[in-house]
Motif scaffolding. Structure first.
Motif, mmCIF file in Angstrom:
data_model
loop_
_atom_site.group_PDB
_atom_site.id
_atom_site.type_symbol
_atom_site.label_atom_id
_atom_site.label_comp_id
_atom_site.label_asym_id
_atom_site.label_seq_id
_atom_site.Cartn_x
_atom_site.Cartn_y
_atom_site.Cartn_z
ATOM 1 N N ARG A 62 -31.340 -52.617 -57.151
ATOM 2 C CA ARG A 62 -32.689 -52.550 -56.585
ATOM 3 C C ARG A 62 -33.623 -51.746 -57.482
ATOM 4 N N LEU A 63 -33.098 -50.674 -58.096
ATOM 5 C CA LEU A 63 -33.918 -49.870 -58.995
ATOM 6 C C LEU A 63 -34.277 -50.663 -60.249
ATOM 7 N N LEU A 64 -33.290 -51.353 -60.836
ATOM 8 C CA LEU A 64 -33.566 -52.160 -62.020
ATOM 9 C C LEU A 64 -34.609 -53.232 -61.728
ATOM 10 N N ASP A 65 -34.568 -53.783 -60.521
ATOM 11 C CA ASP A 65 -35.552 -54.800 -60.138
ATOM 12 C C ASP A 65 -36.978 -54.256 -60.188
ATOM 13 N N THR A 66 -37.151 -52.966 -59.919
ATOM 14 C CA THR A 66 -38.494 -52.380 -59.942
ATOM 15 C C THR A 66 -39.028 -52.226 -61.356
#
Length: 220
Positions: A31-35
């Protein structure tokens, strides 16, 4: 008319641990990488499935590997050192600008392509100034030799600061240009001004380190 198929190499990363903490960390990393989609300094996710067992994501394959794969001949050149050290700082700056600490910085967590480098492996990252809810099953995580001393104190890993990431950057710089183990800093064959930067990054006392990435960048 269909075009000729092209071969694209990709990387599949999946959660190897079955414990709840491993799965929660893996899902948070995705989820962090998606941001950071479209960010040239952070590894990019192409696809993911967090509901699959085990959860996984797909990312670009970096043919040149990580920073360790560039070899001693590459790191013996001062202009290469400066260029890539600054890029490493810029990668971590991207995380800090979003209020995130990496907590597992090491040369193997920077991947190389023709455009420069990207930071990867954000599974241990946490928000600046927050006590992470994870690490219930262990006192600390990370990579021996790179772990800041304060992480070894009970509760230290759960209450990280920017100074911890700076410590790990200093150890990473040292390992890359010396090919030595990261346990101790030995000044042999390192220009004195540069060794001073490493020493300050890796001071035992967090308050004696550089207090920001901007300050470290200026010193370099």
């Amino acid at each position: 008319e269909l075009s000729e198929p092209t071969e694209t190499r990709l990387v599949l990363k999946y959660c190897k641990g079955g414990e709840e903490e491993w799965i929660l960390r893996f899902r948070r990393e995705v989820r962090l990488l998606d941001t950071f989609k479209g960010n040239s300094r952070v590894a990019q996710i192409i696809d993911s499935n967090l509901d699959y067992d085990p959860p996984y994501f797909v990312m670009q394959y970096y043919e040149s590997g990580d920073l360790m794969s560039l070899g001693e001949a590459f790191w013996s050149v001062p202009k290469n050192q400066e260029k890539y050290f600054l890029q490493m700082i810029e990668c971590i700056e991207e995380l800090h600008s979003r209020g995130e600490l990496h907590r597992d910085i090491k040369p193997q967590n920077f991947l190389v392509d023709e455009a420069g480098i990207v930071v990867c492996d954000l599974g241990l990252s946490t928000e600046i100034g927050s006590s992470t809810a994870f690490t219930t099953s262990s006192m600390f995580w990370g990579t021996h030799g790179y772990i800041p001393p304060e992480y070894l104190i009970r509760g230290g890993f759960k209450n990280p600061t920017v100074a911890g990431d700076i410590y790990m950057l200093g150890k990473s710089f040292y390992v890359l240009i010396t090919a030595r183990q990261p346990m101790y800093l030995v000044p042999e064959d390192i220009p004195a001004p540069l060794f001073h930067v490493f020493e300050r990054c890796c001071s035992v006392q967090p308050e004696n380190r550089y207090q920001s990435l901007a300050e470290l960048k200026q010193s370099l």
